[in-house]
Motif scaffolding. Structure first.
Motif, mmCIF file in Angstrom:
data_model
loop_
_atom_site.group_PDB
_atom_site.id
_atom_site.type_symbol
_atom_site.label_atom_id
_atom_site.label_comp_id
_atom_site.label_asym_id
_atom_site.label_seq_id
_atom_site.Cartn_x
_atom_site.Cartn_y
_atom_site.Cartn_z
ATOM 1 N N ASN A 125 -39.895 40.525 30.614
ATOM 2 C CA ASN A 125 -40.762 40.337 29.445
ATOM 3 C C ASN A 125 -42.206 40.310 29.936
ATOM 4 O O ASN A 125 -42.735 39.259 30.294
ATOM 5 C CB ASN A 125 -40.408 39.041 28.724
ATOM 6 N N LYS A 126 -42.836 41.498 29.983
ATOM 7 C CA LYS A 126 -44.169 41.619 30.567
ATOM 8 C C LYS A 126 -45.196 40.765 29.826
ATOM 9 O O LYS A 126 -46.053 40.121 30.436
ATOM 10 C CB LYS A 126 -44.604 43.084 30.557
ATOM 11 N N LYS A 127 -45.109 40.741 28.494
ATOM 12 C CA LYS A 127 -46.073 39.970 27.711
ATOM 13 C C LYS A 127 -45.974 38.482 28.037
ATOM 14 O O LYS A 127 -46.983 37.807 28.230
ATOM 15 C CB LYS A 127 -45.831 40.199 26.223
ATOM 16 N N LYS A 128 -44.742 37.965 28.130
ATOM 17 C CA LYS A 128 -44.559 36.541 28.404
ATOM 18 C C LYS A 128 -44.958 36.188 29.828
ATOM 19 O O LYS A 128 -45.570 35.142 30.054
ATOM 20 C CB LYS A 128 -43.093 36.153 28.164
ATOM 21 N N GLU A 252 -48.504 47.014 18.513
ATOM 22 C CA GLU A 252 -47.389 47.782 17.960
ATOM 23 C C GLU A 252 -47.765 49.249 17.796
ATOM 24 O O GLU A 252 -46.964 50.143 18.058
ATOM 25 C CB GLU A 252 -46.952 47.181 16.624
ATOM 26 N N ILE A 253 -49.003 49.496 17.364
ATOM 27 C CA ILE A 253 -49.474 50.875 17.233
ATOM 28 C C ILE A 253 -49.766 51.471 18.611
ATOM 29 O O ILE A 253 -49.396 52.602 18.916
ATOM 30 C CB ILE A 253 -50.733 50.942 16.347
ATOM 31 N N GLY A 279 -43.215 44.881 24.497
ATOM 32 C CA GLY A 279 -42.253 44.148 23.688
ATOM 33 C C GLY A 279 -42.830 43.881 22.312
ATOM 34 O O GLY A 279 -43.882 44.391 21.931
ATOM 35 N N LEU A 280 -42.143 43.042 21.543
ATOM 36 C CA LEU A 280 -42.615 42.633 20.226
ATOM 37 C C LEU A 280 -42.840 41.130 20.221
ATOM 38 O O LEU A 280 -42.318 40.406 21.062
ATOM 39 C CB LEU A 280 -41.601 43.022 19.144
ATOM 40 N N LYS A 281 -43.622 40.670 19.256
ATOM 41 C CA LYS A 281 -43.980 39.255 19.209
ATOM 42 C C LYS A 281 -42.749 38.384 19.022
ATOM 43 O O LYS A 281 -42.622 37.328 19.627
ATOM 44 C CB LYS A 281 -44.978 39.013 18.068
ATOM 45 N N ASN A 282 -41.810 38.813 18.168
ATOM 46 C CA ASN A 282 -40.571 38.073 17.962
ATOM 47 C C ASN A 282 -39.503 39.037 17.463
ATOM 48 O O ASN A 282 -39.768 40.214 17.192
ATOM 49 C CB ASN A 282 -40.770 36.910 16.973
ATOM 50 N N ASP A 283 -38.269 38.539 17.324
ATOM 51 C CA ASP A 283 -37.158 39.396 16.918
ATOM 52 C C ASP A 283 -37.359 39.974 15.523
ATOM 53 O O ASP A 283 -36.927 41.091 15.232
ATOM 54 C CB ASP A 283 -35.846 38.617 16.964
ATOM 55 N N ASN A 284 -37.994 39.211 14.642
ATOM 56 C CA ASN A 284 -38.196 39.679 13.273
ATOM 57 C C ASN A 284 -39.231 40.796 13.170
ATOM 58 O O ASN A 284 -39.395 41.403 12.108
ATOM 59 C CB ASN A 284 -38.622 38.510 12.373
#
Length: 331
Positions: A125-128, A252-253, A279-284
């Motif tokens: 998780n590169k962002k984390k 995201e873009i 990655g994305l901020k969260n699963d949703n």
């Protein structure tokens, strides 16, 4: 010493040496190795085994079986008796009544060790991992050994971050809270009574120094449209064009692949999903976004300009996670 508590009928059961990874959901067995025995384990400080299950009941049984085997293994090594050479995870069996706690940790616990353990929990998780490095970086001037850090030292750094580095209170509180949780986890793992200097740090003016976001007026939005149409060949203009009418986040873009832009469908849309570089901020956050108006216009511009073999919709931003696109356009 790490513990997880769960219920069986009317009873609450605490299971030691058990940890669940945030990224995969799998349970792991983690146990500190007593200092006098570490030379038998090539100097390692702890034993870590994947239990290969996301089910708490199954993981609990396997963890306690492992703990009992290690109790026996440690006892044999203390008497210079070589334990069986092959160690495997046994099948699940009924829960033992209790476990003998691991010996108290004798070696000093360092902030660097706590940071390393935190990074291991978010591998891939590169962002984390970037966020973890930044959080611990804020407090790099503190003494390296945890027991040497006092709460007043943490408060001094917090004040410096606010006054000298102009960080917002909410940002500092988030970093302190994350480190505090990691310190607590490490202290439990090592069954240590060292006080947590990051716990209970006061933040009285939380959010009072937050900047109020400016709401664009109609004339400003019209000017924005005109500007990005004039500069439609620029990556930054294309990002803003795709952001327009979609409500997507900048990253995201910036991390879109060409295959994520679906134009040959009854309803043109973007596919927002995690990729290896973003990655994305969260699963949703994984979702489909309809393309209309300005966003549809720029989706066509981006796909039309793509070169043979191109993977990312915006190659120059494929590794960017925070884009200051409005400033870059110099409106």
């Amino acid at each position: 010493m790490q513990k997880i508590t769960f219920r069986i009928g009317a009873f609450s059961v605490s299971v030691s040496y058990l940890q669940q990874r945030n990224t995969s959901g799998l349970y792991y067995y983690r146990r500190a190795i007593p200092s006098p025995l570490r030379h038998h384990y090539n100097g390692k400080r702890e034993l870590v085994y994947s239990l290969k299950t996301k089910d708490l009941n199954a993981a609990s049984q396997k963890a306690q079986e492992l703990a009992l085997q290690h109790n026996n293994e440690f006892e044999l090594l203390r008497h210079n008796i070589t334990p069986p050479p092959v160690f495997t995870i046994p099948p699940a069996s009924p829960l033992p009544a209790e476990l003998v706690p691991a010996p108290a940790e004798e070696q000093p616990i360092t902030l660097d060790e706590i940071k390393t353990n935190a990074l291991k929990s978010y591998l891939g998780n590169k962002k984390k991992t970037t966020e973890i490095a930044r959080c611990f970086g804020y407090f790099s001037e503190l003494p390296p050994i945890l027991s040497h850090i006092k709460k007043r030292d943490v408060l001094r750094v917090v004040e410096s971050l606010k006054t000298d580095h102009q960080l917002k209170t909410a940002t500092i509180k988030k970093a302190v809270g994350f480190i505090s949780r990691q310190v607590k986890l490490t202290l439990q793992l090592h069954d240590s009574g060292i006080p947590n200097p990051f716990a209970g740090v006061p933040f009285d003016n939380i959010k009072k120094d937050a900047e109020k976001r400016h709401t664009f007026e109609a004339v400003e939005l019209q000017k924005l449209k005109e500007t990005i149409r004039k500069k439609s060949g620029l990556i930054t203009a294309q990002i803003v064009g795709l952001l327009y009418d979609t409500g997507c986040r900048n990253a995201e873009i910036g991390g879109l692949k060409l295959e994520d832009i679906k134009l040959d469908t009854p309803i043109p849309h973007l596919v927002i999903k995690p990729h290896e570089q973003r990655g994305l901020k969260n699963d949703n956050s994984e979702r489909l976004i309809p393309l209309t108006g300005m966003s549809l216009e720029f989706a066509k511009i981006v796909t039309a300009a793509a070169q043979p073999g191109q993977v990312h919709a915006l190659p120059a931003t494929s590794k960017i996670t925070n884009l200051k696109v409005i400033v870059a356009l110099r409106l």
